[in-house]
Write a protein that holds these residues in place. Structure first.
Motif, mmCIF file in Angstrom:
data_model
loop_
_atom_site.group_PDB
_atom_site.id
_atom_site.type_symbol
_atom_site.label_atom_id
_atom_site.label_comp_id
_atom_site.label_asym_id
_atom_site.label_seq_id
_atom_site.Cartn_x
_atom_site.Cartn_y
_atom_site.Cartn_z
ATOM 1 N N UNK A 83 1.367 0.363 4.007
ATOM 2 C CA UNK A 83 -0.043 0.694 3.781
ATOM 3 C C UNK A 83 -0.904 -0.547 4.001
ATOM 4 N N UNK A 84 -0.383 -1.665 3.541
ATOM 5 C CA UNK A 84 -1.110 -2.922 3.729
ATOM 6 C C UNK A 84 -1.300 -3.206 5.213
ATOM 7 N N UNK A 85 -0.254 -2.982 5.967
ATOM 8 C CA UNK A 85 -0.338 -3.409 7.355
ATOM 9 C C UNK A 85 -0.968 -2.377 8.272
ATOM 10 N N UNK A 187 -0.486 -18.363 2.796
ATOM 11 C CA UNK A 187 -0.938 -17.111 3.383
ATOM 12 C C UNK A 187 -0.124 -16.822 4.637
ATOM 13 N N UNK A 188 -0.011 -17.851 5.427
ATOM 14 C CA UNK A 188 0.725 -17.687 6.676
ATOM 15 C C UNK A 188 2.180 -17.390 6.387
ATOM 16 N N UNK A 189 2.685 -18.053 5.367
ATOM 17 C CA UNK A 189 4.069 -17.807 5.005
ATOM 18 C C UNK A 189 4.258 -16.347 4.606
ATOM 19 N N UNK A 190 3.267 -15.821 3.908
ATOM 20 C CA UNK A 190 3.382 -14.437 3.487
ATOM 21 C C UNK A 190 3.242 -13.472 4.652
ATOM 22 N N UNK A 191 2.470 -13.899 5.634
ATOM 23 C CA UNK A 191 2.407 -13.090 6.838
ATOM 24 C C UNK A 191 3.808 -13.014 7.436
ATOM 25 N N UNK A 192 4.493 -14.146 7.352
ATOM 26 C CA UNK A 192 5.864 -14.180 7.850
ATOM 27 C C UNK A 192 6.728 -13.182 7.097
ATOM 28 N N UNK A 193 6.538 -13.161 5.784
ATOM 29 C CA UNK A 193 7.379 -12.254 5.000
ATOM 30 C C UNK A 193 7.052 -10.808 5.300
ATOM 31 N N UNK A 194 5.781 -10.561 5.565
ATOM 32 C CA UNK A 194 5.409 -9.191 5.930
ATOM 33 C C UNK A 194 6.048 -8.819 7.250
ATOM 34 N N UNK A 195 6.002 -9.759 8.177
ATOM 35 C CA UNK A 195 6.630 -9.506 9.472
ATOM 36 C C UNK A 195 8.099 -9.197 9.293
ATOM 37 N N UNK A 196 8.728 -10.002 8.425
ATOM 38 C CA UNK A 196 10.147 -9.781 8.189
ATOM 39 C C UNK A 196 10.394 -8.383 7.656
ATOM 40 N N UNK A 197 9.532 -7.995 6.756
ATOM 41 C CA UNK A 197 9.701 -6.657 6.194
ATOM 42 C C UNK A 197 9.560 -5.601 7.265
ATOM 43 N N UNK A 198 8.576 -5.807 8.121
ATOM 44 C CA UNK A 198 8.356 -4.817 9.175
ATOM 45 C C UNK A 198 9.515 -4.809 10.161
ATOM 46 N N UNK A 265 -6.035 -5.401 11.885
ATOM 47 C CA UNK A 265 -7.062 -4.540 11.318
ATOM 48 C C UNK A 265 -6.600 -4.037 9.974
ATOM 49 N N UNK A 266 -5.314 -3.826 9.876
ATOM 50 C CA UNK A 266 -4.770 -3.434 8.587
ATOM 51 C C UNK A 266 -5.137 -4.436 7.521
ATOM 52 N N UNK A 267 -5.109 -5.691 7.884
ATOM 53 C CA UNK A 267 -5.473 -6.702 6.896
ATOM 54 C C UNK A 267 -6.958 -6.734 6.641
ATOM 55 N N UNK A 268 -7.711 -6.483 7.699
ATOM 56 C CA UNK A 268 -9.151 -6.499 7.478
ATOM 57 C C UNK A 268 -9.546 -5.344 6.575
ATOM 58 N N UNK A 269 -8.840 -4.260 6.753
ATOM 59 C CA UNK A 269 -9.143 -3.098 5.927
ATOM 60 C C UNK A 269 -8.519 -3.214 4.559
ATOM 61 N N UNK A 270 -7.739 -4.192 4.383
ATOM 62 C CA UNK A 270 -6.892 -4.290 3.220
ATOM 63 C C UNK A 270 -7.650 -4.160 1.918
ATOM 64 N N UNK A 271 -7.275 -3.197 1.133
ATOM 65 C CA UNK A 271 -7.921 -3.043 -0.165
ATOM 66 C C UNK A 271 -7.470 -4.162 -1.085
ATOM 67 N N UNK A 272 -8.324 -5.112 -1.342
ATOM 68 C CA UNK A 272 -7.858 -6.335 -1.966
ATOM 69 C C UNK A 272 -7.394 -6.175 -3.402
ATOM 70 N N UNK A 273 -7.758 -5.068 -4.017
ATOM 71 C CA UNK A 273 -7.319 -4.938 -5.399
ATOM 72 C C UNK A 273 -5.814 -4.760 -5.491
ATOM 73 N N UNK A 274 -5.210 -4.415 -4.364
ATOM 74 C CA UNK A 274 -3.759 -4.263 -4.392
ATOM 75 C C UNK A 274 -3.057 -5.546 -3.974
ATOM 76 N N UNK A 275 -3.866 -6.510 -3.613
ATOM 77 C CA UNK A 275 -3.310 -7.643 -2.904
ATOM 78 C C UNK A 275 -2.155 -8.306 -3.610
ATOM 79 N N UNK A 276 -2.281 -8.497 -4.890
ATOM 80 C CA UNK A 276 -1.259 -9.279 -5.559
ATOM 81 C C UNK A 276 0.057 -8.542 -5.615
ATOM 82 N N UNK A 277 -0.019 -7.237 -5.532
ATOM 83 C CA UNK A 277 1.199 -6.458 -5.654
ATOM 84 C C UNK A 277 1.960 -6.369 -4.354
ATOM 85 N N UNK A 278 1.226 -6.478 -3.281
ATOM 86 C CA UNK A 278 1.812 -6.102 -2.019
ATOM 87 C C UNK A 278 2.397 -7.297 -1.300
#
Length: 360
Positions: A83-85, A187-198, A265-278
């Motif tokens: 959903x985040x991405x 932040x970039x590191x977390x982008x990496x982790x998101x990529x890994x997840x994907x 765009x997924x990040x731009x749309x990202x609902x930030x209230x979920x940010x810490x969880x995701x």
DNA sequence: AAAAACACCAACCGCCTTTGT
DNA sequence: CACAAAGGCGGTTGGTGTTTT
């Protein structure tokens, strides 16, 4: 003038399906398949149902190996991460969860997962506010001690800092004009982790998909999971995004010819209230995506070229219902700006009026 | 015990995309 | 290329069960 209905609404049954109807539909499809024509199917088997309704019933309920309810923690995580991405592309999300239907996931998200995350998020925000407040007090105390030993010339500057809540300009510093500081690497590191997840979920992020990256962006990509990031440039793109205040959305990078794909765009749309969880990001790491509610649909249309009118625009607008939209500069909140001013009194922090896309 | 509020989810609606002619 | 039909998708609705007051 509206579109012609797909069937004669007056002569079709609506509402819940009876076991007899289910049995009829299932038996037919088991033997003959759908025949590639849902509209004609109900007539063939003597069901007074709309073809679309049959299709939905089959896909969401009668199809073999459908799972209902009992979402696991792992499934929760997958749904959240995707959903985040990619946002509310339920069919794509469902494709990553065998046995789950898009409808099921959508319902689950809307009724449970969203609330669950909101609850956690609020709690974390409260905790963080407490922590920051305590830090601030300590810092003020320290500054106060320094102040006592300072020349009178310093008095004005520092006193204004102490009264930051009242005196600092109500403007926001833009990361693009200030050096990216703490948090950016994480932040970039977390982008990496998101990529890994994907990747784990079946996406591709290898070096050899530069072409698909470009293609995806230029053909209004439908399956963002397939987006690839040229490894030597993905971080730079990310930094560009941070620096540009979102204006790189759909903008061509002159030096590379790349366009930012929809995954961003997924990040731009990202609902930030979920940010810490995701995807394990904490709120500070996502500060760059904070956004004020006044940036609405118009800004999105502007960023997208102003003439799309596509479903993505509509969708993004709907995200706004839940949270702020993330389409302008990665801004620090006033509070954080003041915090920076206090923490780094001798460092220039660029204050700038917020940028409004399409609203000015 | 009853009413109101809430939660859940199957199904519908309308729009966009894809496919066939 | 243009048009129509069908498929597919995401947002929303409405019925039903559960919980709270």
């Amino acid at each position: 003038m509206g579109r012609a209905p797909c069937c004669d609404k007056a002569n079709v049954k609506r509402g819940p399906w009876s076991p007899e109807e289910d049995a009829k539909l299932k038996a037919y499809i088991d033997h003959h398949g759908t025949g590639g024509n849902w509209i004609a199917l109900p007539q063939k088997i003597g069901l007074k149902r709309c073809g679309k309704s049959c299709r939905l019933r089959w896909l969401n309920y009668l199809r073999p190996n459908i799972k209902h309810g009992g979402f696991t923690e792992e499934e929760d995580n997958i749904i959240c991460s995707l959903y985040v991405s990619i946002g509310s592309r339920w069919s794509i999300i469902a494709a990553q969860l065998p046995g789950r239907t898009d409808n099921d996931i959508k319902n689950y998200w809307n009724t449970k997962l969203k609330k669950k995350l909101l609850g956690k998020q609020r709690k974390e925000q409260q905790d963080q506010a407490r922590r920051v407040s305590s830090q601030l007090k300590q810092e003020m105390k320290r500054e106060s001690e320094n102040f006592m030993m300072m020349e009178p010339a310093g008095v004005m500057n520092h006193s204004s800092l102490y009264n930051w809540s009242a005196e600092l300009p109500v403007a926001v510093p833009v990361l693009g004009t200030a050096p990216i500081q703490q948090g950016s690497h994480d932040l970039i590191k977390d982008q990496e982790s998101l990529k890994n997840l994907l990747v784990k979920l079946g996406g591709r992020f290898s070096d050899d998909h530069i072409q698909s990256y470009t293609n995806a962006a230029s053909t209004n990509l439908q399956y963002p999971c397939d987006i690839s990031f040229p490894q030597d440039q993905d971080h730079q793109l990310y930094v560009n995004l941070l620096n540009s205040g979102g204006e790189v959305v759909n903008a061509t990078n002159n030096s590379t010819g790349y366009q930012l794909p929809n995954i961003y765009q997924g990040f731009e749309n990202f609902p930030n209230e979920y940010s810490s969880e995701l995807v394990g990001m904490n709120p500070q790491e996502l500060n760059g995506f904070e956004f004020d509610g006044c940036y609405g649909m118009e800004s999105i249309e502007m960023v997208n070229g102003g003439s799309t009118g596509t479903s993505s625009t509509t969708e993004s607008a709907n995200w706004g219902e839940m949270s702020s939209l993330v389409y302008s500069s990665p801004l620090l909140s006033d509070y954080e700006a003041n915090q920076q001013a206090i923490m780094h009194p001798h460092q220039d922090i660029a204050f700038e009026e917020p940028r409004f896309f399409g609203l000015q």
